[in-house]
Design an enzyme around this catalytic site. Structure first.
Site, PDB file in Angstrom:
ATOM      1  N   ASP A 239      45.312  41.501  44.998  1.00 27.15           N
ATOM      2  CA  ASP A 239      44.911  41.598  43.594  1.00 27.15           C
ATOM      3  C   ASP A 239      45.858  42.474  42.790  1.00 27.15           C
ATOM      4  OD1 ASP A 239      42.309  40.891  45.144  1.00 27.15           O
ATOM      5  OD2 ASP A 239      42.011  40.323  43.047  1.00 27.15           O
ATOM      6  N   LYS A 250      40.615  42.012  48.845  1.00 27.02           N
ATOM      7  CA  LYS A 250      39.179  41.976  49.111  1.00 27.02           C
ATOM      8  C   LYS A 250      38.777  42.968  50.193  1.00 27.02           C
ATOM      9  CE  LYS A 250      36.685  40.095  47.441  1.00 27.02           C
ATOM     10  NZ  LYS A 250      35.892  40.718  46.335  1.00 27.02           N
TER      11      LYS A 250
HETATM   12  O1  MRU Z   1      36.512  39.062  44.220  1.00 28.54           O
HETATM   13  P1  MRU Z   1      37.485  37.937  44.319  1.00 28.54           P
HETATM   14  O2  MRU Z   1      36.921  36.718  44.965  1.00 28.54           O
HETATM   15  O3  MRU Z   1      38.159  37.644  43.003  1.00 28.54           O
HETATM   16  O4  MRU Z   1      38.615  38.499  45.284  1.00 28.54           O
HETATM   17  C1  MRU Z   1      39.718  37.691  45.557  1.00 28.54           C
HETATM   18  C2  MRU Z   1      40.667  38.285  46.518  1.00 28.54           C
HETATM   19  O5  MRU Z   1      40.515  39.391  46.968  1.00 28.54           O
HETATM   20  C3  MRU Z   1      41.868  37.461  46.839  1.00 28.54           C
HETATM   21  O6  MRU Z   1      42.301  37.700  48.135  1.00 28.54           O
HETATM   22  C4  MRU Z   1      43.003  37.838  45.859  1.00 28.54           C
HETATM   23  O7  MRU Z   1      42.561  37.804  44.535  1.00 28.54           O
HETATM   24  C5  MRU Z   1      44.147  36.920  46.002  1.00 28.54           C
HETATM   25  S1  MRU Z   1      43.785  35.268  45.490  1.00 28.54           S
HETATM   26  C6  MRU Z   1      45.201  34.366  45.734  1.00 28.54           C
END
Ligand code: MRU
Length: 347
Positions: A239, A250
């Site tokens: 992120d 995550k």
């Molecule tokens: O809470 P989320 O579902 O938005 O979290 C998403 C993640 O942690 C993904 O691994 C990250 O955004 C990369 S998506 C290519």
């Protein structure tokens, strides 16, 4: 099956402006439902509820969110300050993925040229994301195959990083897709990704629709699966990646990285350059979204924990650069653990 997480539908609505169409990921895999977004409130809600999610898809949501705010402003008679306030609300709808603010900032300077110019730029953000994902997947796969000599590889991934999390193709799941296309995947261990189950609901859906062999496992199984020698490498998305290679992803990713380091297998982060935040020297300043504890204590509307127990629900963790063997981006692969940080790929 092509899963398009987010796009602009010119034909939606009845005023000729269209709408930002989101595939509602809260209902997958059971129901395929779309949300046509025509107001800032609806977009902020959709982002907060994770109807649209995943850092690169949030980048597209940010860019298209500027069009949503401009169209809503035109419909409602807002002045310039009100439109800018609405854009700011979109920009701050979730804090951890840098892509959301990045997507807004990509198109915001074009507002004075009118909404059509902003929409064209937002569509370009989506197109560029797919191109970046395909390139980083190719580079990431090359990097792995130079280091791993099993004919077919067993890989562990966490959360969802495929078409659903991006404009198309995916990042970590893109690397897996690329390896599968080269006939080099034996099995994918998909962590279920508590509390909102992006792994079992979404990653498994994408793997199944591509015919990629996989199993879904509890997050708590990951370290043991790795230390039992059942996994050749792990690949995850991000992120936000700081200049030194510290990577927010995550919650649960850090445990995977620790187990990979202990087992001596590669831990790769795959992300487009839009996820790299060179303004942060390291990950200590990354804001970690804390979500409602109810997401932990309640499952599918059923309360699991005693009513007197509260949930603790940080949505992300930060894996330190010392545990990250590779960061695959469309600009090349950095190796933070070996001392090459992201600035080596910066332009
Ligand atoms: O809470 P989320 O579902 O938005 O979290 C998403 C993640 O942690 C993904 O691994 C990250 O955004 C990369 S998506 C290519």
């Amino acid at each position: 099956m092509t899963l398009i997480a987010i796009e602009w539908d010119d034909a939606a609505g009845d005023d000729g402006r269209g709408a930002c169409r989101l595939l509602d990921q809260t209902l997958l895999p059971g129901r395929t439902t779309f949300r046509d977004i025509r107001s800032t409130d609806d977009l902020v809600t959709a982002i907060a509820e994770l109807a649209v999610r995943g850092a690169p898809a949030l980048g597209v949501a940010g860019a298209m969110g500027v069009v949503v705010a401009m169209d809503e402003g035109a419909r409602s008679g807002w002045d310039e300050a009100q439109v800018q306030q609405a854009v700011d609300r979109v920009r701050h709808a979730r804090p951890t993925a840098v892509n959301l603010a990045w997507g807004v900032d990509q198109v915001r300077p074009l507002m004075e040229q009118g909404r059509d110019a902003v929409l064209a730029a937002a569509r370009e953000v989506a197109r560029d994301d797919e191109a970046a994902n395909r390139e980083l997947s190719r580079l990431g796969a090359d990097w792995l195959l130079e280091r791993l000599d099993r004919p077919r590889l067993r890989v562990l991934t966490h959360c969802n990083t495929g078409s659903l999390a991006t404009s198309a193709w995916g990042t970590a799941l893109g690397v897996i897709r690329e390896l599968h296309a080269r006939d080099r995947i034996e099995l994918v261990y998909a962590d279920e990704t508590r509390p909102l189950l992006q792994g079992s609901r979404l990653t498994a859906l994408e793997l199944a629709s591509d015919g990629i062999p996989h199993v879904v496992q509890a997050d708590g199984a990951a370290a043991s699966t790795i230390l039992r020698g059942l996994v050749d490498f792990a690949v995850v998305g991000a992120d936000r990646i700081a200049a030194n290679g510290d990577a927010a992803n995550k919650i649960g990713t850090l445990g995977v990285a620790l187990a990979c380091a202990d087992a001596g297998i590669p831990f790769m982060v795959a992300a487009p350059w839009s996820t790299v935040d060179l303004s942060m020297a390291d990950g200590s300043g990354i804001e970690i979204e804390e979500r409602s504890g109810d997401e932990v204590t309640v499952l599918n509307g059923t309360r699991l924990a005693p009513v007197d127990s509260s949930g603790f629900n940080p949505a992300f963790d930060v894996t330190p650069a010392r545990l990250v063997d590779a960061v695959a981006t469309e600009r090349g692969v950095a190796e933070p653990r070996r001392g090459t940080d992201l600035t080596s790929l910066g332009r």
